[in-house]
Design a protein around this motif. Structure first.
Motif, PDB file in Angstrom:
ATOM      1  N   GLU A  52       0.825  -1.203   0.000  1.00  0.00           N
ATOM      2  CA  GLU A  52       0.000   0.000   0.000  1.00  0.00           C
ATOM      3  C   GLU A  52       0.864   1.259   0.000  1.00  0.00           C
ATOM      4  O   GLU A  52       0.634   2.173  -0.803  1.00  0.00           O
ATOM      5  CB  GLU A  52      -0.920   0.003   1.223  1.00  0.00           C
TER       6      GLU A  52
ATOM      7  N   GLN B  58       2.515   2.313  -3.269  1.00  0.00           N
ATOM      8  CA  GLN B  58       1.705   2.807  -4.378  1.00  0.00           C
ATOM      9  C   GLN B  58       0.842   4.015  -4.027  1.00  0.00           C
ATOM     10  O   GLN B  58       0.447   4.767  -4.920  1.00  0.00           O
ATOM     11  CB  GLN B  58       0.790   1.676  -4.881  1.00  0.00           C
ATOM     12  N   ASP B  59       0.550   4.212  -2.758  1.00  0.00           N
ATOM     13  CA  ASP B  59      -0.448   5.204  -2.341  1.00  0.00           C
ATOM     14  C   ASP B  59       0.218   6.267  -1.479  1.00  0.00           C
ATOM     15  O   ASP B  59       0.646   5.995  -0.356  1.00  0.00           O
ATOM     16  CB  ASP B  59      -1.554   4.487  -1.565  1.00  0.00           C
ATOM     17  N   ASP B  60       0.288   7.505  -1.985  1.00  0.00           N
ATOM     18  CA  ASP B  60       0.925   8.586  -1.236  1.00  0.00           C
ATOM     19  C   ASP B  60       0.195   8.889   0.068  1.00  0.00           C
ATOM     20  O   ASP B  60       0.824   9.147   1.099  1.00  0.00           O
ATOM     21  CB  ASP B  60       0.971   9.861  -2.086  1.00  0.00           C
ATOM     22  N   GLU B  61      -1.135   8.888   0.021  1.00  0.00           N
ATOM     23  CA  GLU B  61      -1.895   9.195   1.233  1.00  0.00           C
ATOM     24  C   GLU B  61      -1.674   8.135   2.307  1.00  0.00           C
ATOM     25  O   GLU B  61      -1.543   8.467   3.496  1.00  0.00           O
ATOM     26  CB  GLU B  61      -3.383   9.322   0.905  1.00  0.00           C
ATOM     27  N   ALA B  62      -1.631   6.873   1.905  1.00  0.00           N
ATOM     28  CA  ALA B  62      -1.360   5.802   2.876  1.00  0.00           C
ATOM     29  C   ALA B  62       0.036   5.956   3.470  1.00  0.00           C
ATOM     30  O   ALA B  62       0.250   5.736   4.669  1.00  0.00           O
ATOM     31  CB  ALA B  62      -1.499   4.436   2.207  1.00  0.00           C
TER      32      ALA B  62
END
Length: 301
Positions: free
Chosen positions: A229, A232-236
């Motif tokens: 996660e 791939q996911d900046d917010e995560a």
């Protein structure tokens, strides 16, 4: 733009704290005589989510964005690092596109969205968490307060798209407030902790490489799904950085360590130190041998 939220929030005179239901009179638009005046005296402290949005908008890595578009400053006496949006020498925001206004308006920072409202984090003594309050500052140049339109703070925040930013910054604000409230009980963080704070708060691309490194994986026990996660996911990744910072700043065990990781780190460091010591001894011996072969005066014997 002097209504920036000081982090930690402070004021020589405590402003009147408003609630979400409080009402204000304000409207900014292109036809107003003071349009862009606040951008010509910009003092914009950036939050972690501001950095994330700006790097996407400008197509830059977080490292490059920080280098080209921000200036560092210290948020407290302990040297906690912060960053501000860069201006020219006269204080004009570099993102101002002349009379057209803000060139990054859809991704403008939190401070710009709230203006002229300031977000305050207030915590009563012994309270476990801070409460969000607001204040309104009226500057002499700003004519936006003179119109007839009136709305609640809640409506204004919704109109300006503040909640998406606050939801990603709220935990970071709590960290800063806790650091300020703890005072001498926490003490000045070590230099290494300050560097980690800067990386985890602002330089998200470097933090991602740090988290996905073999050394990090060998130190901390995290589910494989979480690694996928944050890859791939900046917010995560940003949310995970707050967990990491609680451990760095306050020693909270927010991330489980691999069994024996500490002992292995100590052993590895000792091996590195020994290798460095051995290289230095070899360097000195080679220098002595060269000196002897030169007859001690730099000339070959």
């Amino acid at each position: 733009m002097s209504t920036k939220p000081d982090i930690p929030f402070k004021s020589a005179v405590m402003p009147q704290a408003l609630t979400a239901e409080s009402r204000l009179r304000f409207r900014c638009h292109k036809g107003i005589s003071c349009f862009n005046a606040c951008c010509k005296a910009a003092d914009v402290t950036l939050t972690p989510y501001d950095i994330l949005r700006l790097k996407r908008r400008l197509g830059l890595s977080s490292t490059e964005l920080l280098r080209r578009h921000t200036v560092p400053f210290q948020m407290d006496a302990d040297g906690l690092p912060g960053v501000k949006l860069k201006t020219d020498e006269s204080g004009v925001c570099l993102q101002l596109a002349g009379d057209a206004g803000c060139a990054i308006y859809a991704d403008r920072p939190t401070v710009c969205r709230y203006y002229p409202v300031a977000l305050l984090a207030l915590r009563e003594q012994d309270a476990p968490t801070a409460e969000e309050r607001y204040s309104v500052v009226q500057e002499a140049h700003c004519k936006g307060h003179e119109g007839p339109r009136e709305l609640s703070v809640t409506a204004y925040r919704a109109e300006q798209g503040c909640e998406d930013f606050d939801s990603l910054n709220r935990e970071w604000y709590q960290l800063i407030l806790k650091k300020k409230s703890a005072g001498p009980a926490v003490g000045r963080p070590p230099e290494a902790s300050l560097r980690l704070f800067f990386m985890a708060s602002y330089d998200l691309d470097t933090f991602r490489r740090f988290v996905l490194s073999e050394n990090f994986r060998n130190t901390y026990s995290l589910p494989k799904a979480l690694y996928r996660e944050v890859a791939q996911d900046d917010e995560a990744l940003l949310r995970f950085s707050y967990r990491f910072l609680r451990q760095v700043l306050f020693g909270e065990r927010t991330i489980e360590e691999v069994a024996g990781a500490w002992d292995r780190r100590v052993t590895q460091r000792q091996e590195v130190w020994e290798a460095r010591r051995q290289r230095e001894l070899e360097r000195r011996m080679a220098a002595e041998d060269a000196k002897d072969s030169d007859g001690g005066d730099g000339r070959a014997s």
